[in-house]
Design a protein around this motif. Structure first.
Motif, PDB file in Angstrom:
ATOM      1  N   PHE A   4       0.861  -1.182   0.000  1.00 36.55           N
ATOM      2  CA  PHE A   4       0.000   0.000   0.000  1.00 36.55           C
ATOM      3  C   PHE A   4       0.896   1.229   0.000  1.00 36.55           C
ATOM      4  N   ALA A   5       0.324   2.340  -0.421  1.00 36.74           N
ATOM      5  CA  ALA A   5       1.036   3.615  -0.364  1.00 36.74           C
ATOM      6  C   ALA A   5       0.878   4.207   1.032  1.00 36.74           C
ATOM      7  N   VAL A   6       1.972   4.625   1.638  1.00 45.71           N
ATOM      8  CA  VAL A   6       1.953   5.171   2.986  1.00 45.71           C
ATOM      9  C   VAL A   6       1.302   6.547   2.982  1.00 45.71           C
ATOM     10  N   LYS A   7       0.311   6.714   3.842  1.00 47.90           N
ATOM     11  CA  LYS A   7      -0.372   7.991   3.998  1.00 47.90           C
ATOM     12  C   LYS A   7      -0.130   8.601   5.376  1.00 47.90           C
ATOM     13  N   LEU A  37      -1.670  -7.797  19.793  1.00 49.12           N
ATOM     14  CA  LEU A  37      -2.279  -8.128  18.513  1.00 49.12           C
ATOM     15  C   LEU A  37      -1.335  -8.950  17.646  1.00 49.12           C
ATOM     16  N   LEU A  38      -0.054  -8.670  17.737  1.00 48.04           N
ATOM     17  CA  LEU A  38       0.936  -9.314  16.876  1.00 48.04           C
ATOM     18  C   LEU A  38       2.056  -9.906  17.705  1.00 48.04           C
ATOM     19  N   PRO A  39       2.679 -10.973  17.216  1.00 39.30           N
ATOM     20  CA  PRO A  39       3.831 -11.515  17.944  1.00 39.30           C
ATOM     21  C   PRO A  39       4.915 -10.474  18.177  1.00 39.30           C
ATOM     22  N   VAL A  40       5.153  -9.615  17.183  1.00 40.28           N
ATOM     23  CA  VAL A  40       6.195  -8.600  17.325  1.00 40.28           C
ATOM     24  C   VAL A  40       5.824  -7.548  18.339  1.00 40.28           C
ATOM     25  N   GLY A  89      -2.003   3.189   5.171  1.00 40.53           N
ATOM     26  CA  GLY A  89      -2.566   3.851   4.003  1.00 40.53           C
ATOM     27  C   GLY A  89      -3.893   3.202   3.689  1.00 40.53           C
ATOM     28  N   GLU A  90      -4.401   3.416   2.493  1.00 46.51           N
ATOM     29  CA  GLU A  90      -5.676   2.821   2.116  1.00 46.51           C
ATOM     30  C   GLU A  90      -5.537   1.299   2.058  1.00 46.51           C
ATOM     31  N   GLY A  91      -6.358   0.616   2.845  1.00 47.31           N
ATOM     32  CA  GLY A  91      -6.373  -0.846   2.786  1.00 47.31           C
ATOM     33  C   GLY A  91      -5.574  -1.550   3.844  1.00 47.31           C
ATOM     34  N   GLY A  92      -4.834  -0.857   4.690  1.00 46.12           N
ATOM     35  CA  GLY A  92      -4.106  -1.573   5.731  1.00 46.12           C
ATOM     36  C   GLY A  92      -2.928  -0.804   6.274  1.00 46.12           C
ATOM     37  N   GLY A  93      -2.189  -1.473   7.149  1.00 52.22           N
ATOM     38  CA  GLY A  93      -1.028  -0.856   7.776  1.00 52.22           C
ATOM     39  C   GLY A  93       0.059  -1.875   8.002  1.00 52.22           C
ATOM     40  N   ILE A 150      -0.770  -5.388   9.255  1.00 51.48           N
ATOM     41  CA  ILE A 150      -1.945  -5.438  10.116  1.00 51.48           C
ATOM     42  C   ILE A 150      -3.151  -4.940   9.327  1.00 51.48           C
ATOM     43  N   GLY A 151      -4.343  -5.355   9.761  1.00 53.08           N
ATOM     44  CA  GLY A 151      -5.554  -5.063   9.014  1.00 53.08           C
ATOM     45  C   GLY A 151      -6.009  -3.623   9.127  1.00 53.08           C
ATOM     46  N   ALA A 152      -6.854  -3.235   8.179  1.00 54.54           N
ATOM     47  CA  ALA A 152      -7.352  -1.862   8.122  1.00 54.54           C
ATOM     48  C   ALA A 152      -8.187  -1.513   9.352  1.00 54.54           C
TER      49      ALA A 152
END
Length: 381
Positions: free
Chosen positions: A35-38, A56-59, A86-90, A105-107
């Motif tokens: 995705f493009a970073v916003k 939320l995440l192992p990391v 950005g649009e659609g996720g992170g 990670i999810g949007a």
């Protein structure tokens, strides 16, 4: 579906561009993202702390007994992470040894973390500062004073109190205090920053007086638990009739004296001047300044500066864009006046943030969100 594939292909082609060489032999490398970073938030930000302690995440998992305080020591501090979306996720960026690790990670998750940056009652579009039990944010309408969007008439400081031993579930007690800058001023639309003065919590914020006049204000907690505005700088004019207010770059012990100093950028959307302000005896004094740097323009939420920990007890440097945003400079403030130690050329202007990942108290990687939606990484000099 074909449109989404075309966008993804375009982004992947951008990350395939050749890396740029840096004088010290390291390279500015694109980070592959779907995705493009916003938007981008660095370690210590509300979003990064929330992700790092969410499980939320192992990391992002924290050992039992860990603290949400980014200045915690030993094995209790949450991992150092940078969050971009950005649009659609992170994605969450962290270090796995010396290797940069990317976890998508999810949007919906990122939308929730980002929404929490603006607590109930805060000025719309503003972000709170968060450290341990303390949070600070702008509240109050500014229309009566001719304020611009994102500004607040007061600085609100909230602090969670110890709950103590109890056999029944109880709400965590919270104390709230509000501070006004006075003299016809409002708080500018800049995220406050939390620090400590003489061992007690303190908050730095930017004040505004009309569209082109701004200054710094420092609020501190007294021994009696009461917050007061400890010091303010004289008002400074921006460039032109619509000059942007000062931008807070970072707060750290840049000079190695044992007390924090404030790095700020005057006229950040022009040929910005990097300033270093000392805090002592209830006053703010200018220790040094140098032109040729850039900060966020008025209304821009990006954090375009970050301390660069050097390790070994040495004072940190500061990473921030040069004028025009075509490169990131690593600047030493040890002597008070800014001295450029390194310059990292960028394939596109810095736009969405500058953040530093460290390990063991030493900076390892500088991440920069670019205007074309890419994220690039370079080894810290």
């Amino acid at each position: 579906m074909s449109d989404r594939r075309a966008v993804l292909a375009a982004l992947l082609s951008l990350t395939a561009l050749p890396a740029l060489a840096v004088e010290d032999g390291s390279r500015v490398e694109p980070v592959a993202l779907p995705f493009a970073v916003k938007a981008m938030r660095g370690p210590g930000s509300d979003v990064a702390l929330s992700v790092a302690t969410s499980g939320l995440l192992p990391v992002a998992r924290v050992p039992a007994g860990a603290s949400a305080d980014p200045k915690a020591t030993g094995n209790t501090a949450p991992p150092s992470v940078v969050v971009v979306w950005g649009e659609g996720g992170g994605a969450v960026l962290s270090l796995d040894g010396d290797r940069l690790r990317t976890t998508l990670i999810g949007a919906e998750a990122i939308e929730g973390f980002a929404a929490a940056e603006t607590p109930r009652g805060a000025v719309p579009g503003s972000h709170r500062a968060l450290e341990g039990p303390l949070s600070a944010y702008l509240t109050g309408p500014t229309r009566a004073l001719g304020g611009a969007p994102g500004q607040g008439t007061v600085l609100t400081v909230r602090e969670r109190q110890p709950l103590g031993v109890t056999a029944e579930p109880k709400a965590v007690p919270v104390t709230t205090q509000t501070l006004a800058p006075g003299d016809g001023r409002v708080f500018a639309g800049r995220t406050p920053q939390i620090t400590r003065l003489d061992g007690r919590p303190a908050v730095a914020a930017v004040t505004a007086q009309g569209p082109a006049i701004s200054g710094l204000a420092v609020a501190a907690k007294g021994a009696d638990g009461v917050w007061t505005l400890r010091a303010q700088t004289p008002p400074q004019a921006g460039k032109g009739p619509e000059g942007a207010p000062l931008a807070l770059a970072a707060i750290a012990d840049f000079t190695g004296t044992g007390q924090p100093q404030i790095a700020a950028i005057r006229a950040p959307d022009g040929e910005g001047v990097l300033q270093l302000w000392r805090i002592a005896d209830g006053t703010l004094s200018l220790a040094g300044e140098a032109p040729g740097f850039a900060g966020p323009v008025a209304g821009e939420a990006a954090d375009l500066a970050a301390p660069v920990a050097r390790g070994g007890g040495a004072p940190p440097d500061l990473a921030l864009p040069v004028a025009g945003r075509g490169a990131v400079a690593v600047v030493s403030l040890k002597g008070g006046s800014p001295v450029e130690r390194a310059r990292l050329p960028l394939p596109a202007p810095a736009a969405h943030g500058v953040a530093v990942l460290d390990a063991g108290g030493t900076a390892k990687t500088i991440l920069v969100g670019l205007a074309d939606g890419r994220l690039v990484a370079v080894s810290a000099p």
